[in-house]
Design a protein around this motif. Structure first.
Motif, PDB file in Angstrom:
ATOM      1  N   ALA A 102       0.826  -1.218   0.000  1.00 40.77           N
ATOM      2  CA  ALA A 102       0.000   0.000   0.000  1.00 40.77           C
ATOM      3  C   ALA A 102       0.858   1.266   0.000  1.00 40.77           C
ATOM      4  O   ALA A 102       1.012   1.941   1.022  1.00 40.77           O
ATOM      5  CB  ALA A 102      -0.930  -0.011   1.212  1.00 40.77           C
TER       6      ALA A 102
ATOM      7  N   ARG B 203       2.019   4.954  -2.323  1.00 38.46           N
ATOM      8  CA  ARG B 203       1.675   5.891  -3.398  1.00 38.46           C
ATOM      9  C   ARG B 203       2.607   7.102  -3.320  1.00 38.46           C
ATOM     10  O   ARG B 203       3.081   7.458  -2.239  1.00 38.46           O
ATOM     11  CB  ARG B 203       0.220   6.347  -3.263  1.00 38.46           C
ATOM     12  CG  ARG B 203      -0.286   7.189  -4.437  1.00 38.46           C
ATOM     13  CD  ARG B 203      -1.763   7.495  -4.271  1.00 38.46           C
ATOM     14  NE  ARG B 203      -2.544   6.259  -4.192  1.00 38.46           N
ATOM     15  CZ  ARG B 203      -3.781   6.190  -3.734  1.00 38.46           C
ATOM     16  NH1 ARG B 203      -4.384   7.280  -3.266  1.00 38.46           N
ATOM     17  NH2 ARG B 203      -4.424   5.047  -3.704  1.00 38.46           N
TER      18      ARG B 203
ATOM     19  N   ALA C   8       3.628  10.803  -2.948  1.00 33.53           N
ATOM     20  CA  ALA C   8       2.963  11.850  -2.160  1.00 33.53           C
ATOM     21  C   ALA C   8       3.246  13.262  -2.647  1.00 33.53           C
ATOM     22  O   ALA C   8       2.597  14.204  -2.211  1.00 33.53           O
ATOM     23  CB  ALA C   8       3.379  11.733  -0.688  1.00 33.53           C
TER      24      ALA C   8
ATOM     25  N   ASN D 238       1.284   6.145   2.621  1.00 41.03           N
ATOM     26  CA  ASN D 238       0.541   4.888   2.670  1.00 41.03           C
ATOM     27  C   ASN D 238      -0.752   5.099   1.889  1.00 41.03           C
ATOM     28  O   ASN D 238      -1.531   6.005   2.187  1.00 41.03           O
ATOM     29  CB  ASN D 238       0.235   4.505   4.115  1.00 41.03           C
ATOM     30  CG  ASN D 238      -0.633   3.270   4.213  1.00 41.03           C
ATOM     31  OD1 ASN D 238      -1.859   3.374   4.203  1.00 41.03           O
ATOM     32  ND2 ASN D 238      -0.017   2.106   4.296  1.00 41.03           N
ATOM     33  N   SER D 239      -1.000   4.294   0.870  1.00 40.93           N
ATOM     34  CA  SER D 239      -2.119   4.545  -0.044  1.00 40.93           C
ATOM     35  C   SER D 239      -3.483   4.352   0.625  1.00 40.93           C
ATOM     36  O   SER D 239      -4.449   5.034   0.272  1.00 40.93           O
ATOM     37  CB  SER D 239      -2.011   3.657  -1.278  1.00 40.93           C
ATOM     38  OG  SER D 239      -1.926   2.294  -0.932  1.00 40.93           O
ATOM     39  N   ASP D 240      -3.582   3.462   1.602  1.00 44.25           N
ATOM     40  CA  ASP D 240      -4.854   3.302   2.319  1.00 44.25           C
ATOM     41  C   ASP D 240      -5.189   4.583   3.080  1.00 44.25           C
ATOM     42  O   ASP D 240      -6.336   5.041   3.077  1.00 44.25           O
ATOM     43  CB  ASP D 240      -4.771   2.119   3.294  1.00 44.25           C
ATOM     44  CG  ASP D 240      -4.641   0.783   2.588  1.00 44.25           C
ATOM     45  OD1 ASP D 240      -5.067   0.696   1.414  1.00 44.25           O
ATOM     46  OD2 ASP D 240      -4.114  -0.164   3.192  1.00 44.25           O
TER      47      ASP D 240
ATOM     48  N   ALA E 263      -4.111   7.599   2.287  1.00 39.39           N
ATOM     49  CA  ALA E 263      -4.415   8.638   1.293  1.00 39.39           C
ATOM     50  C   ALA E 263      -5.843   8.496   0.774  1.00 39.39           C
ATOM     51  O   ALA E 263      -6.535   9.506   0.558  1.00 39.39           O
ATOM     52  CB  ALA E 263      -3.419   8.564   0.145  1.00 39.39           C
ATOM     53  N   ASP E 264      -6.293   7.261   0.580  1.00 40.11           N
ATOM     54  CA  ASP E 264      -7.670   7.035   0.099  1.00 40.11           C
ATOM     55  C   ASP E 264      -8.692   7.506   1.131  1.00 40.11           C
ATOM     56  O   ASP E 264      -9.736   8.068   0.783  1.00 40.11           O
ATOM     57  CB  ASP E 264      -7.893   5.555  -0.197  1.00 40.11           C
ATOM     58  CG  ASP E 264      -7.182   5.105  -1.462  1.00 40.11           C
ATOM     59  OD1 ASP E 264      -6.857   5.974  -2.297  1.00 40.11           O
ATOM     60  OD2 ASP E 264      -6.947   3.890  -1.609  1.00 40.11           O
TER      61      ASP E 264
ATOM     62  N   ALA F  17      -3.700  14.212   2.154  1.00 44.65           N
ATOM     63  CA  ALA F  17      -2.718  13.869   1.124  1.00 44.65           C
ATOM     64  C   ALA F  17      -2.473  15.067   0.205  1.00 44.65           C
ATOM     65  O   ALA F  17      -1.332  15.350  -0.185  1.00 44.65           O
ATOM     66  CB  ALA F  17      -3.196  12.665   0.321  1.00 44.65           C
TER      67      ALA F  17
ATOM     68  N   ASN G  38      -1.762   4.479 -11.461  1.00 47.88           N
ATOM     69  CA  ASN G  38      -2.219   3.824 -10.238  1.00 47.88           C
ATOM     70  C   ASN G  38      -1.532   4.348  -8.986  1.00 47.88           C
ATOM     71  O   ASN G  38      -2.007   4.124  -7.875  1.00 47.88           O
ATOM     72  CB  ASN G  38      -1.980   2.316 -10.324  1.00 47.88           C
ATOM     73  CG  ASN G  38      -2.858   1.653 -11.370  1.00 47.88           C
ATOM     74  OD1 ASN G  38      -3.830   2.240 -11.833  1.00 47.88           O
ATOM     75  ND2 ASN G  38      -2.510   0.434 -11.758  1.00 47.88           N
ATOM     76  N   TYR G  39      -0.397   5.034  -9.178  1.00 47.08           N
ATOM     77  CA  TYR G  39       0.398   5.435  -8.013  1.00 47.08           C
ATOM     78  C   TYR G  39       0.678   6.932  -7.965  1.00 47.08           C
ATOM     79  O   TYR G  39       1.470   7.392  -7.153  1.00 47.08           O
ATOM     80  CB  TYR G  39       1.729   4.661  -8.015  1.00 47.08           C
ATOM     81  CG  TYR G  39       1.508   3.177  -7.997  1.00 47.08           C
ATOM     82  CD1 TYR G  39       1.156   2.515  -6.822  1.00 47.08           C
ATOM     83  CD2 TYR G  39       1.601   2.422  -9.167  1.00 47.08           C
ATOM     84  CE1 TYR G  39       0.915   1.150  -6.808  1.00 47.08           C
ATOM     85  CE2 TYR G  39       1.369   1.054  -9.156  1.00 47.08           C
ATOM     86  CZ  TYR G  39       1.024   0.425  -7.976  1.00 47.08           C
ATOM     87  OH  TYR G  39       0.784  -0.928  -7.956  1.00 47.08           O
TER      88      TYR G  39
ATOM     89  N   SER H 159      -1.166  10.936  -8.062  1.00 51.97           N
ATOM     90  CA  SER H 159      -2.377  11.753  -7.970  1.00 51.97           C
ATOM     91  C   SER H 159      -2.346  12.818  -9.062  1.00 51.97           C
ATOM     92  O   SER H 159      -1.418  13.630  -9.116  1.00 51.97           O
ATOM     93  CB  SER H 159      -2.454  12.427  -6.596  1.00 51.97           C
ATOM     94  OG  SER H 159      -3.374  13.505  -6.615  1.00 51.97           O
TER      95      SER H 159
END
Length: 348
Positions: A101, A103, A105, A238-240, A242-243, A249, A332-333, A335
């Motif tokens: 998880a 991404r 930043a 951590n992508s979780d 960020a979601d 984020a 996918n990674y 923004s």
């Protein structure tokens, strides 16, 4: 006229209003957890974000954890035990292959790369700048010798392995020795516990201060005139997290851009030098060396922007590994909103 009673009442209302406003402002500050190496290149960024109030301006209140190694940082970010921290391509790419998880930043990478220094008695060619015939010739001198890296399996080790592969050499003939962060690494080199040492910001500014005698074996400057084509690191989240917290984020993304714009402005040189000395353990002379040689590392310029092409290039870190050829899907990674802010910053 205003009576004293009315004045006191008005003052009381004003104080209550100010208190409420203060509480509201405090409530707007979102606590985030961060991890990084104390005294590292990222320490300058963290120092500016904190000391110039950029985090606070963007509604962020960080709590810090100190890193022990690059692999430990990647693991902490992927597990969610911390939310933001530096990401090193040689480490986060295999993690992404495992669907961890993570991404990106911020829209800009750190393009300052590593040098490799050697003990004075080792016979070497003049390496010049970049990865060239002479620097690769010097890599041959590492065969059968000890090379200090931050940790076994860290990006500093992968960097040497890539150089060896590029020179057609077997890196298994090199003995890698974990020397830790700047202080312990320089001590190990000074005490001749290693023949070579992979160095990074801010060690370039600490060598003279500590009276360390050395010669440069490889000067792989991956900046505007780079010849290696790889980045050193970037900020990850951590992508979780960020979601679940897209506003936080986004605020972090903005903060990283603002700190780079701060460094870019030459009027802020004295302040940047002060922060370097405070957060990177440099004296004034050492801070000036790092500032003059590496300031572009922190500027919002095209060479640092994490474009799709630059993103794909980092898969070269996986050369010779079981993950060779893997390139994670850019969209996918990354923004889109964050990257647009980065593009705007380059135009300003």
């Amino acid at each position: 006229m205003y009576s004293s009673r009315g004045f006191r009442r008005g003052l009381a209302i004003g104080l209550v209003g100010a208190a409420i406003s203060s509480v509201a402002a405090a409530q707007e500050q979102k606590t985030i957890s961060m991890i990084y190496f104390n005294g590292s290149s990222e320490a300058l960024e963290v120092g500016i974000l904190m000391d110039e109030g950029i985090f606070e301006k963007n509604g962020l209140k960080p709590e810090f954890a100190q890193a022990t190694s690059g692999p430990a940082i990647t693991s902490a970010l992927a597990s969610g035990s911390v939310q933001f921290g530096p990401g090193y391509p040689a480490l986060y790419l295999p993690a992404l292959k495992q669907n961890r998880a993570l991404r990106v930043a911020g829209p800009f990478a750190e393009s300052g790369f590593y040098n490799i220094i050697a003990q004075k008695e080792i016979e070497l060619a003049d390496p010049g700048v970049g990865v060239n015939e002479n620097s690769l010739e010097n890599v041959k001198s590492m065969m059968g010798k000890t090379v200090g890296v931050t940790a076994l399996g860290a990006q500093t080790q992968v960097f040497v392995q890539l150089l060896a592969q590029q020179g057609g050499l077997d890196y298994k003939e090199i003995t890698f020795v974990p020397t830790g962060g700047a202080a312990s690494a320089l001590a190990a080199f000074k005490n001749k516990q290693v023949d070579f040492l992979v160095t990074w910001i801010p060690e370039d500014g600490l060598l003279a201060e500590q009276g360390i005698e050395y010669q440069t074996a490889v000067n792989a400057n991956s900046g505007p005139d780079n010849s290696f084509g790889l980045i050193n690191g970037l900020w990850l989240v951590n992508s979780d997290f960020a979601d679940e917290n897209p506003d936080i984020a986004h605020a972090f993304c903005k903060a990283t851009i603002e700190l780079r714009q701060f460094v870019q402005d030459p009027q802020n040189k004295e302040r940047v030098l002060e922060i370097m000395q405070k957060h990177q353990g440099l004296d004034r002379k050492g801070a000036e060396i790092v500032y003059e040689n590496w300031r572009y590392v922190y500027e919002p310029i095209e060479v640092n922007y994490v474009s799709e092409n630059l993103w794909r290039e980092q898969s070269r870190y996986l050369t010779g590994t079981k993950d060779e050829g893997y390139v994670p899907e850019y969209g996918n990674y990354i923004s889109n909103d964050c990257m647009k802010l980065g593009q705007q910053a380059m135009k300003q």
